[in-house]
Design an enzyme around this catalytic site. Structure first.
Site, PDB file in Angstrom:
ATOM      1  N   LYS A 121       2.499 -35.780  -9.373  1.00 55.35           N
ATOM      2  CA  LYS A 121       0.766 -35.668  -9.110  1.00 55.35           C
ATOM      3  C   LYS A 121       0.051 -36.623  -9.872  1.00 55.35           C
ATOM      4  CE  LYS A 121      -2.051 -32.835 -10.786  1.00 55.35           C
ATOM      5  NZ  LYS A 121      -2.745 -31.603 -11.316  1.00 55.35           N
ATOM      6  N   ASP A 139      -3.236 -31.721  -5.821  1.00 55.92           N
ATOM      7  CA  ASP A 139      -3.374 -30.641  -6.803  1.00 55.92           C
ATOM      8  C   ASP A 139      -3.790 -29.375  -6.009  1.00 55.92           C
ATOM      9  OD1 ASP A 139      -6.029 -30.932  -5.496  1.00 55.92           O
ATOM     10  OD2 ASP A 139      -6.908 -31.339  -7.484  1.00 55.92           O
TER      11      ASP A 139
END
Length: 228
Positions: A121, A139
């Site tokens: 991420k 996220d």
């Protein structure tokens, strides 16, 4: 509504209402953004922005941070979630950035994820924001909004599967902005516990909206995958 049309309407809405979305993390260079994104894991951008000015004043670059230790760094970030681990990650990241990458934040996911505290991420955020690459960081906001709107199928139960679905349907030129669109929409409109459906301009394309009106958000989200 077919999936292609749902994406087209979403893009049209955000291009009109949020044409130039940006990260809310405050930074002046790639090094500072990398530090801020590492700190932002399971923490609000607002809190990170409170902490980073003092941290960057003490450690203005990777070289200075690499010469420190986790105990000193901890003192600057102790109000952040998981400060012990993040302090260790920051020092380790700085050493690799200095020794292996000559203080230049790399532009590939493989190279970025070599550094402590940099998962997929975080790497996707850096590649997108700094290097303008078509990467999609997933996220909790992106994960939640993508499922509620119906941008991804219920079988996409992991961040990686959601990422692949979104990248498949968004044009490469749109992906860097789409990442911010979904995050900001989840942060300010499609809230986790109390979505502001009455203020949302995407109810027309939202698969969950009719169910939310009928059953309530708790029952709707109970049927969706979760990474919380």
């Amino acid at each position: 509504m077919i999936q292609k049309e749902r994406y087209q309407k979403l893009i049209a809405y955000f291009e009109e209402n949020m044409p130039n979305p940006e990260t809310e993390l405050q930074y002046k260079n790639p090094y500072e953004l990398l530090v801020a994104v590492i700190l932002s894991a399971q923490c609000t951008d607002k809190r990170v922005n409170i902490v980073t000015p003092g941290l960057f004043k003490r450690f203005p670059n990777a070289a200075s941070l690499s010469r420190s230790d986790s105990e000193e760094v901890f003192d600057y970030i102790k109000s952040i979630s998981y400060p012990n681990n993040k302090a260790k990650h920051l020092v380790g990241m700085a050493k690799i950035l200095t020794e292996e990458f000559e203080n230049q934040v790399p532009d590939t996911i493989d190279e970025l994820t070599k550094m402590p505290g940099v998962g997929r991420k975080t790497a996707n955020v850096i590649a997108s924001v700094i290097h303008n690459q078509p990467t999609m960081a997933v996220d909790t906001h992106v994960f939640r909004v993508s499922h509620r709107l119906g941008l991804v199928p219920l079988k996409a139960k992991t961040p990686l599967l959601v990422e692949k679905e979104l990248v498949k349907h968004f044009d490469e030129t749109v992906i860097p902005r789409a990442h911010h669109w979904l995050i900001l929409h989840g942060r300010y409109t499609c809230l986790a516990r109390s979505p502001k459906c009455g203020e949302c301009g995407l109810t027309e394309i939202c698969k969950s909206y009719p169910k939310i009106l009928k059953e309530g958000i708790s029952k709707v989200d109970g049927k969706l995958p979760s990474i919380n």
